[in-house]
Write an enzyme that holds these catalytic residues in place. Structure first.
Site, short mmCIF file in Angstrom:
data_model
loop_
_atom_site.label_atom_id
_atom_site.label_comp_id
_atom_site.label_asym_id
_atom_site.label_seq_id
_atom_site.Cartn_x
_atom_site.Cartn_y
_atom_site.Cartn_z
N GLY A 107 28.29 -24.52 -42.28
CA GLY A 107 28.87 -23.20 -42.51
C GLY A 107 29.15 -22.49 -41.20
O GLY A 107 28.33 -22.54 -40.28
N HIS A 125 39.83 4.11 -17.50
CA HIS A 125 40.05 2.93 -16.67
C HIS A 125 38.97 2.86 -15.58
O HIS A 125 38.64 3.87 -14.97
CB HIS A 125 41.43 3.00 -16.01
CG HIS A 125 41.69 1.86 -15.07
ND1 HIS A 125 42.04 0.60 -15.50
CD2 HIS A 125 41.64 1.80 -13.71
CE1 HIS A 125 42.20 -0.19 -14.45
NE2 HIS A 125 41.96 0.52 -13.35
#
Length: 463
Positions: free
Chosen positions: A178, A442
């Site tokens: 899985g 930024h």
């Protein structure tokens, strides 16, 4: 004793519901047969993240030279890693105990069962049964590992997530059955510490619920890390009679193979905990292992409610918490709005991380939308370059006609921390242009969301 509300189960749905009920003036009790906090705090969300952090630190050590740092003699102490994880879980469970006391919530230790006339029967560890009365009862009993009928866990060679968190020694090899969030997180953890990991997924992509571009890129990265990824493959049987496990697989093309390993980890989904709750006796309606409720989690039986993994919707801790709050506020006479299940964040905490909100590209096309799609790779991000975390990208999907933000799919360092921006923006019906014009700091990884939105509209600057 008489209560306004009794909650059965103290996971992130149950204990949050109990606290909100107490805040709203309801006399509240919570029933728990094991540890406060449920699976999430004790055997799920929290301890697994502690394990993953240890793996990430080990990965940093192995790549310290990339940052101009020389490290010698670093090794993973598996026992200490497991011990730290259990310590984190214990601390969180104690925190829930404190919250119960702070909010004057009675903790009834034992197994809770519904009885007629608004009663809950609690059976303690010694077998003593005590009845409690409540005007309202919320079922928040959660789920456990799903077992395949032909591959029964034995707790030693074939294990579930609980055993995977407390193994005595690091296995040399492991097959993970899985590749949803649980399977992928454990695959990353064990592979990073040195286990030879093979992931077997029946569907065509790992992380099958994610956007296909995310799935394919994660597969590439995991293979680069040395993992074996087998998609479109089923585990037919596991032979545990010898010293090693022999895993017999079969591909969709009919090709069979045998994989030798020390441990098989079954991560093939979950099964709800509904047994013994008295649902049948009271006539509470269920369907395919889930309790049927309305938009505010009321069942067909007056005074009985259900939330979390046992109702329809994503089996996620934050969903259960939101459902608990919504349910209790409705009980208390407030006017909550129904949860928008189309705006639920999904996170996978391997490295790089995966986070997604809303529709995948495939789903959006199937619904008939004309799309504007933008993608920004972290290889073009200044912060990602400085951090040495250039793997992954942000992909955004907008409706071309109205600018509605249909979906966002991210893979990279700390993207699970960035998903909330998308959830809030979609909740406020923010358009692509509004995201582009919202100034992002930024340098940050979050700039990639703005840049991806700009890319969708042909305005991207840094590509």
């Amino acid at each position: 004793m008489n209560y306004d509300l009794i909650v059965i189960g103290s996971g992130p749905g149950g204990y949050v519901a109990a606290i909100r009920a107490s805040q709203l003036g309801l006399k509240t009790a919570i029933v728990e047969r094991e540890n406060l906090g449920g699976i999430c705090l004790n055997w799920g969300c929290i301890p697994t993240k502690a394990l993953l952090k240890s793996a990430q630190v080990f990965e940093y050590l192995n790549h310290a030279a990339d940052y101009g740092i020389t490290v010698s003699g670093g090794k993973a102490d598996f026992g200490a890693i497991v011990k730290r994880s259990r310590g984190v879980a214990d601390g969180m469970s104690k925190g829930v105990q404190f919250l119960m006391k702070k909010n004057k919530i009675d903790v009834l230790t034992g197994f809770g069962k519904l009885k007629k006339e608004s009663k809950v029967e609690v059976t303690d560890a010694a077998g003593k049964k005590t009845d409690y009365d409540a005007k309202h009862i919320i079922l928040a009993t959660g789920a456990r590992s799903r077992e395949l009928p032909n591959i029964k866990p034995d707790g030693k060679k074939i294990i579930g997530y609980r055993e995977a968190m407390t193994l005595a020694t690091l296995p040399e090899s492991m097959v993970v059955m899985g590749s949803g969030a649980i399977g992928i997180e454990f695959a990353y953890f064990y592979a990073t510490l040195g286990t030879k990991v093979t992931v077997v997924e029946f569907l065509d992509n790992i992380l099958p619920r994610e956007d296909k571009e995310v799935s394919k890129e994660m597969e590439r990265i995991f293979k680069k890390k040395g993992m074996v990824i087998l998609t479109g493959t089923a585990v037919e049987s596991v032979d545990t009679t010898g010293k090693k496990c022999i895993v017999n697989t079969k591909g969709k093309d009919g090709k069979t193979d045998k994989i030798e390993c020390d441990i098989v980890l079954s991560a093939v989904g979950i099964t709800t905990n509904l047994e013994g709750l008295g649902l049948e006796e009271l006539g509470v309606k269920t369907e395919k292992g889930l309790v049927l409720t309305d938009d505010f989690y009321k069942t067909n039986v007056p005074g009985i409610y259900a939330i979390g993994d046992i109702v329809k919707g994503p089996a996620l801790a934050h969903v259960a918490s939101a459902e608990g709050i919504t349910c209790v506020e409705k009980i208390a006479g407030k006017n909550p709005e129904p949860i928008d299940y189309g705006n639920i964040p999904s996170c996978t905490y391997c490295s790089p991380e995966v986070a997604s909100v809303g529709l995948t590209e495939e789903e959006a096309k199937a619904k008939g939308y004309t799309l504007k799609i933008g993608k920004f790779p972290f290889s073009a991000s200044g912060k990602a370059s400085a951090a040495g975390a250039k793997e992954g990208f942000v992909k955004v999907i907008f409706d071309a006609k109205y600018g509605e933000w249909l979906g966002c799919h991210m893979m990279g360092a700390n993207v699970t921390e960035m998903a909330a921006e998308v959830v809030v923006a979609r909740k406020l019906e923010t358009t692509g242009h509004e995201i582009i014009k919202s100034i992002h700091p930024h340098p940050t990884m979050s700039e990639a969301i703005m840049e991806a939105a700009a890319a969708a509209y042909g305005e991207v600057i840094h590509l």
